[in-house]
Design a protein around this motif. Structure first.
Motif, PDB file in Angstrom:
ATOM      1  N   ASP A 138       0.835  -1.205   0.000  1.00 41.11           N
ATOM      2  CA  ASP A 138       0.000   0.000   0.000  1.00 41.11           C
ATOM      3  C   ASP A 138       0.869   1.254   0.000  1.00 41.11           C
ATOM      4  N   VAL A 139       1.446   1.543  -1.151  1.00 40.26           N
ATOM      5  CA  VAL A 139       2.295   2.730  -1.331  1.00 40.26           C
ATOM      6  C   VAL A 139       1.499   3.732  -2.157  1.00 40.26           C
ATOM      7  N   TYR A 140       1.304   4.950  -1.631  1.00 36.57           N
ATOM      8  CA  TYR A 140       0.420   5.915  -2.284  1.00 36.57           C
ATOM      9  C   TYR A 140       1.123   7.201  -2.695  1.00 36.57           C
ATOM     10  N   GLY A 141       2.429   7.225  -2.621  1.00 34.95           N
ATOM     11  CA  GLY A 141       3.167   8.433  -2.963  1.00 34.95           C
ATOM     12  C   GLY A 141       4.613   8.305  -2.548  1.00 34.95           C
ATOM     13  N   PHE A 191       1.683  -4.724  10.452  1.00 31.58           N
ATOM     14  CA  PHE A 191       2.605  -5.317   9.474  1.00 31.58           C
ATOM     15  C   PHE A 191       3.258  -4.226   8.633  1.00 31.58           C
ATOM     16  N   PRO A 192       4.368  -4.544   7.971  1.00 29.55           N
ATOM     17  CA  PRO A 192       5.069  -3.545   7.162  1.00 29.55           C
ATOM     18  C   PRO A 192       4.306  -3.205   5.886  1.00 29.55           C
ATOM     19  N   VAL A 193       4.441  -1.958   5.479  1.00 31.02           N
ATOM     20  CA  VAL A 193       3.863  -1.527   4.212  1.00 31.02           C
ATOM     21  C   VAL A 193       4.661  -2.107   3.046  1.00 31.02           C
ATOM     22  N   HIS A 194       5.988  -2.029   3.116  1.00 28.83           N
ATOM     23  CA  HIS A 194       6.790  -2.526   1.999  1.00 28.83           C
ATOM     24  C   HIS A 194       8.013  -3.315   2.431  1.00 28.83           C
ATOM     25  N   HIS A 195       8.781  -2.846   3.424  1.00 28.53           N
ATOM     26  CA  HIS A 195       9.941  -3.624   3.856  1.00 28.53           C
ATOM     27  C   HIS A 195      10.187  -3.414   5.346  1.00 28.53           C
ATOM     28  N   ARG A 196      11.031  -4.260   5.897  1.00 27.94           N
ATOM     29  CA  ARG A 196      11.409  -4.174   7.298  1.00 27.94           C
ATOM     30  C   ARG A 196      12.883  -4.531   7.419  1.00 27.94           C
ATOM     31  N   PRO A 197      13.519  -4.154   8.534  1.00 23.97           N
ATOM     32  CA  PRO A 197      14.905  -4.566   8.745  1.00 23.97           C
ATOM     33  C   PRO A 197      14.976  -5.990   9.285  1.00 23.97           C
ATOM     34  N   PHE A 204      21.989  -5.318   9.727  1.00 23.33           N
ATOM     35  CA  PHE A 204      20.608  -5.300   9.239  1.00 23.33           C
ATOM     36  C   PHE A 204      20.547  -5.075   7.735  1.00 23.33           C
ATOM     37  N   HIS A 205      19.569  -5.722   7.088  1.00 29.38           N
ATOM     38  CA  HIS A 205      19.305  -5.513   5.667  1.00 29.38           C
ATOM     39  C   HIS A 205      17.795  -5.441   5.457  1.00 29.38           C
ATOM     40  N   ARG A 206      17.367  -4.927   4.310  1.00 30.76           N
ATOM     41  CA  ARG A 206      15.947  -4.775   4.000  1.00 30.76           C
ATOM     42  C   ARG A 206      15.363  -6.085   3.490  1.00 30.76           C
ATOM     43  N   VAL A 207      14.188  -6.400   4.002  1.00 28.70           N
ATOM     44  CA  VAL A 207      13.433  -7.559   3.533  1.00 28.70           C
ATOM     45  C   VAL A 207      12.070  -7.054   3.058  1.00 28.70           C
ATOM     46  N   GLN A 208      11.729  -7.321   1.815  1.00 30.73           N
ATOM     47  CA  GLN A 208      10.460  -6.877   1.254  1.00 30.73           C
ATOM     48  C   GLN A 208       9.306  -7.734   1.766  1.00 30.73           C
ATOM     49  N   MET A 209       8.166  -7.080   2.031  1.00 33.78           N
ATOM     50  CA  MET A 209       6.959  -7.767   2.488  1.00 33.78           C
ATOM     51  C   MET A 209       5.784  -7.398   1.589  1.00 33.78           C
ATOM     52  N   ARG A 210       4.937  -8.380   1.326  1.00 32.01           N
ATOM     53  CA  ARG A 210       3.672  -8.142   0.637  1.00 32.01           C
ATOM     54  C   ARG A 210       2.561  -8.806   1.440  1.00 32.01           C
ATOM     55  N   HIS A 211       1.331  -8.334   1.226  1.00 30.65           N
ATOM     56  CA  HIS A 211       0.216  -8.910   1.966  1.00 30.65           C
ATOM     57  C   HIS A 211      -0.994  -9.080   1.063  1.00 30.65           C
TER      58      HIS A 211
END
Length: 232
Positions: A138-141, A191-197, A204-211
């Motif tokens: 859910d990214v809106y901008g 929950f994360p919108v797009h990624h979390r550490p 730490f590195h970025r991990v992408q999340m989708r729902h």
């Protein structure tokens, strides 16, 4: 509602987000409050837009974005849950070397307005038999607050069957990890919108999340979604 939010164990939520990528909460709404939000779906004046998911290949079902001013119940949830989640978001930002966020919701919304994001994003979703939601973010901008939450408004196995909340963690150089939750009426999932550490051997590195939502087998599933950043 204040008493319920006072019982929210923010350190436990932060720990579950770090461990699993998603976290459940105790009930935030009573059955009566859940029914009130579901009833709002038939009040057109409360909403700025309606999306029929099949028209956009998003899934099967529909959702409606609230217009300003938000209903008091929705506004209160958004305002009260933002500060503890901003704490978690700013911890994540430090871990990943990203921007931090204001302590209060009005500060975030002022930044959204400056970025041209004026439209409110809280929404109510309805899925009937066969309804589902494809995996998405859910990214809106350009400005995106990294956490959001949903509140289950219906009673699983009474009002509907099937319709699990599905989260997928896309791990670098590994197969994706699915997470399935089934919140009870009034309970929330953060929950994360797009990624979390995520901590690795080199920090730490970025991990992408989708729902998304698995198929509803029978009945109607209603959910309140609270996204903190506004839309363009």
């Amino acid at each position: 509602m204040t008493a319920v939010l006072d019982r929210l164990d923010v350190p436990a939520v932060a720990e579950r987000l770090d461990t699993d990528g998603v976290a459940s909460t105790p009930p935030l709404l009573t059955p009566e409050q859940c029914a009130d939000v579901v009833a709002m779906l038939d009040e057109d004046e409360r909403f700025r837009s309606t999306v029929v998911m099949a028209r956009h290949a998003f899934g099967e079902g529909s959702y409606r974005y609230f217009a300003d001013p938000l209903p008091p119940l929705v506004q209160e949830l958004r305002e009260q849950l933002y500060p503890p989640l901003a704490e978690i978001a700013n911890t994540w930002a430090e871990r990943l070397g990203e921007r931090t966020f204001p302590d209060r919701l009005e500060g975030l919304l002022a930044e959204c307005a400056a970025a041209g994001q004026h439209r409110p994003t809280p929404l109510v979703l309805r899925y009937g038999p066969g309804g589902y939601n494809c995996l998405h973010q859910d990214v809106y901008g350009d400005l995106t607050f990294p956490l959001q939450f949903l509140v289950m408004l219906s009673r699983p196995d009474e009002d509907f069957t099937g319709g699990e909340s599905v989260f997928v963690e896309q791990r670098p150089r590994q197969q994706s990890r699915p997470i399935v939750l089934r919140p009870r009426q009034g309970e929330a999932v953060v929950f994360p919108v797009h990624h979390r550490p995520k901590r690795g051997t080199r920090g730490f590195h970025r991990v992408q999340m989708r729902h998304g939502v698995s198929a509803v087998h029978s009945g109607n599933r209603h959910v309140l979604g609270i996204i903190f950043h506004n839309a363009r």
